[in-house]
Write an enzyme that holds these catalytic residues in place. Sequence first.
Site, PDB file in Angstrom:
ATOM      1  N   CYS A 111       0.819  -1.224   0.000  1.00  0.00           N
ATOM      2  CA  CYS A 111       0.000   0.000   0.000  1.00  0.00           C
ATOM      3  C   CYS A 111       0.850   1.270   0.000  1.00  0.00           C
ATOM      4  O   CYS A 111       0.354   2.348  -0.327  1.00  0.00           O
ATOM      5  CB  CYS A 111      -0.930   0.027   1.202  1.00  0.00           C
ATOM      6  N   HIS A 249      -3.198   7.478   2.644  1.00  0.00           N
ATOM      7  CA  HIS A 249      -3.614   6.144   2.196  1.00  0.00           C
ATOM      8  C   HIS A 249      -4.988   5.849   2.801  1.00  0.00           C
ATOM      9  O   HIS A 249      -5.242   6.149   3.969  1.00  0.00           O
ATOM     10  CB  HIS A 249      -2.576   5.132   2.668  1.00  0.00           C
ATOM     11  N   ASN A 279     -10.028  -0.110   0.250  1.00  0.00           N
ATOM     12  CA  ASN A 279      -8.573   0.033   0.202  1.00  0.00           C
ATOM     13  C   ASN A 279      -8.064  -0.543  -1.129  1.00  0.00           C
ATOM     14  O   ASN A 279      -8.099  -1.752  -1.336  1.00  0.00           O
ATOM     15  CB  ASN A 279      -7.976  -0.727   1.400  1.00  0.00           C
TER      16      ASN A 279
END
Length: 362
Positions: A111, A249, A279
């Site tokens: 990520c 994020h 996500n």
Amino acid sequence: MTYATITGWGKCLPPASLTNDDLGTIMDTSDEWIYPRTGIKARRVSHVSTQALATLAARRALACAGLDAAALDGIILATATPGTLVPNGASAVQQALGAHKAAVFDLNAACTGFVYALSVATSLVQTGMMQRVLVIGAERLTQLLDWAKRDTAVLFGDGAGAVIIEASKQESGLIASKLGCDSEAREILHVPNFGTDRVRFADIDGLFTFNFEGQEIFKRAVRGMGEATGTVLAQAGIAPEQVDLIVPHQANVRIIETLAKRMNAPMEKVMVNIEQYGNTSAATVPIALCEALEQGRVKPNSYLLTAAFGAGLTWGAALIKWGDRVTPIANCDEVLPPCEQSALELIAHAVQGCQQARPADA
Ligand SMILES: CC(C)(COP(=O)(O)OP(=O)(O)OC[C@H]1O[C@@H](n2cnc3c(N)ncnc32)[C@H](O)[C@@H]1OP(=O)(O)O)[C@@H](O)C(=O)NCCC(=O)NCCS
């Protein structure tokens, strides 16, 4: 001094949306559980490859920058879910764009991939090795999920975002960054049998286990991102209140809120779009950046702060000084091929596989 300014941006979200209620039809979960804990209402399921998502985001970023792909010196594709490992995904993007001059590579920092890739690309431009670099974050995480595990299956989605960076003499682009990795905890977010470690021809071929300790990740994410943001602000000599917009994020809205609180920043200064996309790993930051620009939330010459964490546990933060232009030079009209199936139909085969493999695995 040479800077690496962001001159183009683009995103690509596949159309099929999988809602929390949809998930409730295939596993024991509900919108009442998912939304308050994560801020997620839906996520996208892609009907095309990671490289196809990446390519369309890239085309849109190129149009936005008014740049021909042939002018690119480099393409960095941040992804943990490339369509193929050999060859890399970035070469597929080069081929589709006709960016023949570009050096290409994939970068896997999960990520945190986009923040890592933006840092690397900036260094390549600042050292004079390259002039124009395409940086993409693209993921097709729904291909990896174990649909029999509700703790992780509800969190992730597919998508892509891209930026073009170009050499400039004006102070702009990434002006401070800090990257790192908390490898002591690398097992707490781990897909052990995806890669050459997997046992070939094993009975459970096709099922990826997903080791995930949500609460521990949560704690370490807040610590990692908090420390990294503090470091980059100190490096740049910028006070937290001088940051105009935080583009974090998007893993969990509660993590984002905790980060904002640590910085004493009101939520109006934070870009949050996790609700519709979940996500999307390396793609969350560039997608959120694009949407912040679309919504007029990025002003000329403003300071943007980004921070991310992911498997590894990699972490990173970067301070970006935006340039003068906040609107695209041109738009790209291209779209993905039509998707004839619903999100539930797209994952049906994998859901069945996971449900069948689980009892044997137990
Ligand atoms: C995943 C996360 C939302 C879980 O929230 P939590 O409050 O820690 O929940 P827990 O894991 O303690 O689970 C609480 C209960 O809900 C259940 N549960 C877990 N997932 C569920 C789901 N999707 N639907 C319904 N119930 C669920 C658990 O089984 C557990 O039940 P039990 O108490 O009977 O055993 C949270 O830990 C988190 O967001 N962590 C960060 C992870 C992350 O974002 N990672 C991305 C890395 S880039």
